[in-house]
Design an enzyme around this catalytic site. Structure first.
Site, PDB file in Angstrom:
ATOM      1  N   LEU A 100       0.875  -1.171   0.149  1.00 29.46           N
ATOM      2  CA  LEU A 100      -0.066   0.021   0.040  1.00 29.46           C
ATOM      3  C   LEU A 100       0.889   1.360  -0.024  1.00 29.46           C
ATOM      4  O   LEU A 100       1.765   1.520   0.814  1.00 29.46           O
ATOM      5  CB  LEU A 100      -0.867  -0.124   1.191  1.00 29.46           C
ATOM      6  CG  LEU A 100      -1.735  -1.334   1.469  1.00 29.46           C
ATOM      7  CD1 LEU A 100      -2.608  -1.061   2.854  1.00 29.46           C
ATOM      8  CD2 LEU A 100      -2.637  -1.568   0.389  1.00 29.46           C
ATOM      9  N   CYS A 101       0.681   1.926  -0.917  1.00 27.01           N
ATOM     10  CA  CYS A 101       1.421   3.155  -1.112  1.00 27.01           C
ATOM     11  C   CYS A 101       3.037   2.904  -1.241  1.00 27.01           C
ATOM     12  O   CYS A 101       3.418   2.245  -1.909  1.00 27.01           O
ATOM     13  CB  CYS A 101       1.196   4.141   0.058  1.00 27.01           C
ATOM     14  SG  CYS A 101       1.887   6.021  -0.229  1.00 27.01           S
TER      15      CYS A 101
END
Length: 318
Positions: A100-101
């Protein structure tokens, strides 16, 4: 139950960690088989202003079905070596790995992005590509899916990837149920473009404010650079310099972007046909609309509409 291990070490961003627990830790009503979420790490981890204690050791992620790697707070800080090693071991044990990210930097350090398409928050895409040159970094998408290695862009795109995983595991109906609980679009395709900059405000304090407002009221008309220059009482060449200074685009590029943005609004809020939207936005034909919409947004218009209006009938085809 499907085990989801959240791999933690070092300093993390609280949004991505929180959303992982919110989505995978709360089953929808009536769903019996959900996820068993575990926080795995070598010790207490800093998450924003909080300190979080993992529930299991970091090497426990090798026994998980899915491993989520939340966002690193600072990609320039030294990365805990044991984190990348554990993620690599989990992958080799058959786990599905999703970042994530800026968690993508952990996957890069683990060697999982070599030869694979990947993304991260647009502000860190160049750094990811420079640090892991074997990765095929795409800064213009919400998330990538390579089967057992997935990556998401920043913040809201992390939600999109989590919903995508639920869609893969439980189908569209359950994924949409979770999305409704979160009050977010039911499912955005990974190829949709990241919005990397705030659009120039039409009613702002800049030299083109009145002209932009005038043009937006006439997007259904065949406006040319000459028309815009005449309205602004200037030459086409000088107007081009003004547009590049204020918007970063040429006048025609800006017009095309506004037409596509208007098409997005109509797709989200109405059942108007693709052909009618093409006329209303000044794009002429459905074919032209589809071509430009795909290039600017990253998905076809009907795919975009289904993401926002999944319950509406969709008679047209892309």
């Amino acid at each position: 139950m499907h085990t989801v291990a959240v791999a933690t070490a070092g300093h993390l961003l609280h949004f991505e960690l929180g959303i992982a627990y919110e989505i995978f830790g709360n089953p929808p009503l009536g769903v019996d088989e959900w996820y068993d979420v575990r926080l795995c790490g070598p010790g207490p981890v800093q998450v924003g202003p909080f300190v979080v204690e993992p529930t299991e050791p970091l090497d426990a992620i090798a026994r998980a079905d899915t491993v989520l790697v939340p966002a690193l707070a600072d990609v320039d800080e030294p990365m805990p070596a044991e984190l990348a090693e554990a993620v690599r071991a989990a992958y080799e044990a058959g786990a599905r790995i999703a970042s994530l990210c800026t968690g993508a930097f952990v996957l890069g350090a683990a060697g999982l992005l070599d030869g694979r398409r990947a993304t991260t928050h647009w502000a860190h895409a160049d750094a990811l590509s420079a640090r892991y040159p074997e990765a095929v970094v795409d800064p213009d998408v919400l998330y990538t899916d390579n089967g057992n290695v997935l990556t998401a862009a920043g913040k809201a795109a992390a939600v999109d990837l989590c919903l995508h995983l639920i869609h893969l595991d439980h189908g569209a109906t359950i994924a949409n149920t979770v999305a409704r609980r979160l009050v977010v679009p039911p499912h955005r395709a990974g190829g949709q473009a990241q919005f990397v900059a705030t659009p120039v405000q039409v009613n702002g304090d800049h030299s083109l404010a009145q002209l932009l407002a005038w043009a937006q009221e006439r997007l259904d008309q065949p406006l040319t650079v000459t028309d815009l220059a005449k309205r602004a009482s200037t030459s086409p060449r000088h107007l081009g310099r003004q547009f590049r200074s204020v918007t970063g685009q040429t006048p025609l590029q800006w017009l095309l972007t506004q037409r596509v943005r208007r098409a997005q609004q109509l797709l989200e809020s109405t059942d108007t046909s693709i052909e009618k939207i093409a006329t209303t936005t000044g794009l002429g034909t459905a074919t032209t609309l589809r071509r430009h919409f795909q290039r600017v947004v990253g998905v076809p218009p009907n795919t975009y509409r289904r993401s926002f209006r999944s319950a509406s009938p969709q008679p047209e085809t892309d």
